[in-house]
Scaffold this active site. Structure first.
Site, mmCIF file in Angstrom:
data_model
loop_
_atom_site.group_PDB
_atom_site.id
_atom_site.type_symbol
_atom_site.label_atom_id
_atom_site.label_comp_id
_atom_site.label_asym_id
_atom_site.label_seq_id
_atom_site.Cartn_x
_atom_site.Cartn_y
_atom_site.Cartn_z
ATOM 1 C CB SER A 142 33.151 26.278 42.990
ATOM 2 O OG SER A 142 32.298 27.320 42.532
ATOM 3 C CE1 TYR A 155 37.546 29.670 42.627
ATOM 4 C CE2 TYR A 155 35.422 29.483 41.537
ATOM 5 C CZ TYR A 155 36.190 29.394 42.674
ATOM 6 O OH TYR A 155 35.608 29.012 43.866
HETATM 7 P P1 NAD Z 1 39.160 31.967 51.946
HETATM 8 O O1 NAD Z 1 39.880 33.024 51.182
HETATM 9 O O2 NAD Z 1 38.417 32.333 53.195
HETATM 10 O O3 NAD Z 1 40.155 30.768 52.268
HETATM 11 C C1 NAD Z 1 41.115 30.328 51.346
HETATM 12 C C2 NAD Z 1 42.222 29.617 52.095
HETATM 13 O O4 NAD Z 1 43.210 29.211 51.145
HETATM 14 C C3 NAD Z 1 42.932 30.530 53.109
HETATM 15 O O5 NAD Z 1 43.248 29.768 54.260
HETATM 16 C C4 NAD Z 1 44.205 30.942 52.360
HETATM 17 O O6 NAD Z 1 45.279 31.274 53.230
HETATM 18 C C5 NAD Z 1 44.481 29.646 51.613
HETATM 19 N N1 NAD Z 1 45.405 29.818 50.494
HETATM 20 C C6 NAD Z 1 45.352 30.692 49.448
HETATM 21 N N2 NAD Z 1 46.428 30.538 48.656
HETATM 22 C C7 NAD Z 1 47.158 29.549 49.197
HETATM 23 C C8 NAD Z 1 48.396 28.922 48.852
HETATM 24 N N3 NAD Z 1 49.090 29.290 47.757
HETATM 25 N N4 NAD Z 1 48.874 27.953 49.655
HETATM 26 C C9 NAD Z 1 48.194 27.582 50.765
HETATM 27 N N5 NAD Z 1 47.032 28.128 51.149
HETATM 28 C C10 NAD Z 1 46.530 29.096 50.372
HETATM 29 O O7 NAD Z 1 38.167 31.296 50.892
HETATM 30 P P2 NAD Z 1 36.936 30.298 51.068
HETATM 31 O O8 NAD Z 1 35.758 31.050 50.599
HETATM 32 O O9 NAD Z 1 36.903 29.656 52.396
HETATM 33 O O10 NAD Z 1 37.303 29.222 49.938
HETATM 34 C C11 NAD Z 1 37.755 27.915 50.222
HETATM 35 C C12 NAD Z 1 37.529 27.039 48.997
HETATM 36 O O11 NAD Z 1 36.138 26.982 48.702
HETATM 37 C C13 NAD Z 1 38.209 27.557 47.726
HETATM 38 O O12 NAD Z 1 38.710 26.480 46.983
HETATM 39 C C14 NAD Z 1 37.076 28.249 46.983
HETATM 40 O O13 NAD Z 1 37.296 28.267 45.609
HETATM 41 C C15 NAD Z 1 35.924 27.335 47.359
HETATM 42 N N6 NAD Z 1 34.604 27.980 47.222
HETATM 43 C C16 NAD Z 1 34.278 29.102 47.935
HETATM 44 C C17 NAD Z 1 33.007 29.673 47.783
HETATM 45 C C18 NAD Z 1 32.564 30.907 48.536
HETATM 46 O O14 NAD Z 1 31.524 31.456 48.191
HETATM 47 N N7 NAD Z 1 33.265 31.352 49.560
HETATM 48 C C19 NAD Z 1 32.108 29.078 46.906
HETATM 49 C C20 NAD Z 1 32.473 27.934 46.195
HETATM 50 C C21 NAD Z 1 33.727 27.398 46.371
#
Ligand code: NAD
Length: 260
Positions: A142, A155
């Site tokens: 991120s 985070y």
């Molecule tokens: P999301 O909530 O859509 O997806 C998260 C995924 O992680 C889901 O499939 C969920 O079931 C899984 N998950 C959560 N806890 C878990 C556990 N204990 N065991 C196994 N799986 C688990 O979120 P996203 O936005 O797609 O985020 C994905 C990654 O990208 C994360 O690491 C997040 O920090 C990072 N990220 C997201 C953004 C954003 O703006 N969406 C920005 C920067 C970084």
């Protein structure tokens, strides 16, 4: 492009992970999905992805907060596909609170899912990758691995840690065919963020469009969400031969956020 490769993508039942899984399967990779959600919906996603791409797509519900479950997930992927060529450490969760009020159990949970799981999974896939002298490890970090925002102590700390891990692993493997990189998105339009828009609209009493521009994307100069497909395209590029000299990098995909 990824024919004969196998990919394990943690947290791939939704959002960015699912987008990467889709892109990899479209390129012929065998894909192991992981994450939480409604069992029937996950099975439908798995089935549709396999039918649409012709790729072998499996699912394992390991809880990434538990080291032994992470090990079991890697072992199951190796057993199913004969090895893990590509590991995407993507599972992540968030909790927002001032540091003195931050619930210690949430600190533990975020650290376990984001940072510890990346370590355990990397550790487990490396012997196989070294044997084949080929591998790609992508840590879905991120902008919060590079800069901070208030109220996100766990985070930000875990994401900074993931970048440290990325760089260390890259150096240890620099003379091999294995690379390790961090992808650092700004705000990406995922179900997670859609939920935040609705919540902030209610909290601030603002229309959706103003919440997006003035609250959610306040720090993102492009004033535009990054789309999941943009992240998936970068992940795909990093898995290709053209990216074999890119290792230990933390690549922002953030509409200019970290240029400030
Ligand atoms: P999301 O909530 O859509 O997806 C998260 C995924 O992680 C889901 O499939 C969920 O079931 C899984 N998950 C959560 N806890 C878990 C556990 N204990 N065991 C196994 N799986 C688990 O979120 P996203 O936005 O797609 O985020 C994905 C990654 O990208 C994360 O690491 C997040 O920090 C990072 N990220 C997201 C953004 C954003 O703006 N969406 C920005 C920067 C970084």
């Amino acid at each position: 492009m990824l024919k004969h490769k196998s990919a394990l993508i943690t947290g791939s039942t939704s959002g960015i992970g699912l987008g990467i899984a889709r892109a990899f399967a479209e390129q012929g990779a065998r894909v192991m999905l992981n994450g939480f959600g409604d069992a029937a919906a996950i099975e439908r996603t798995r089935d549709e992805l396999a039918a649409k791409t012709g790729a072998e797509v499996r699912y394992h519900g390991a809880d990434m907060s538990r080291p032994e479950a992470v090990m079991a997930l890697v072992a199951a992927t190796e057993a199913a596909f004969g090895g893990v060529d590509i590991l995407v450490n993507n599972a992540g969760v968030q909790c927002v609170a001032p540091v003195e009020e931050f619930p210690p159990e949430q600190w533990e949970r975020i650290r376990a899912i984001v940072l510890d799981a990346s370590f355990h999974a990397t550790r487990a896939v490396l012997p196989g990758m070294k044997q084949r002298n080929w591998g790609r490890i992508l840590n879905l970090v991120s902008v919060h691995g590079l800069v901070a925002s208030p109220f996100k102590s766990a985070y930000v700390a875990a994401k900074h840690g993931q970048i440290g891990l990325t760089r260390t692993v890259a150096l240890e493997l620099a003379e091999t065919g294995i690379t390790c990189n961090a992808i650092c998105p700004g705000y990406v339009r995922t179900p997670l963020v859609e939920g935040q828009i609705e919540a902030q609209a209610v909290a601030h009493g603002l229309p959706r469009e103003r919440v997006i521009r003035e609250v959610i994307l306040a720090a993102q100069p492009s004033k535009r969400f990054v789309e999941v497909e943009e992240i998936a395209a970068l992940a795909l590029f990093l898995c290709g031969d053209a990216a074999r000299s890119i290792t230990g990098a933390a690549i922002p995909v953030d509409g200019g956020w970290t240029a400030r």
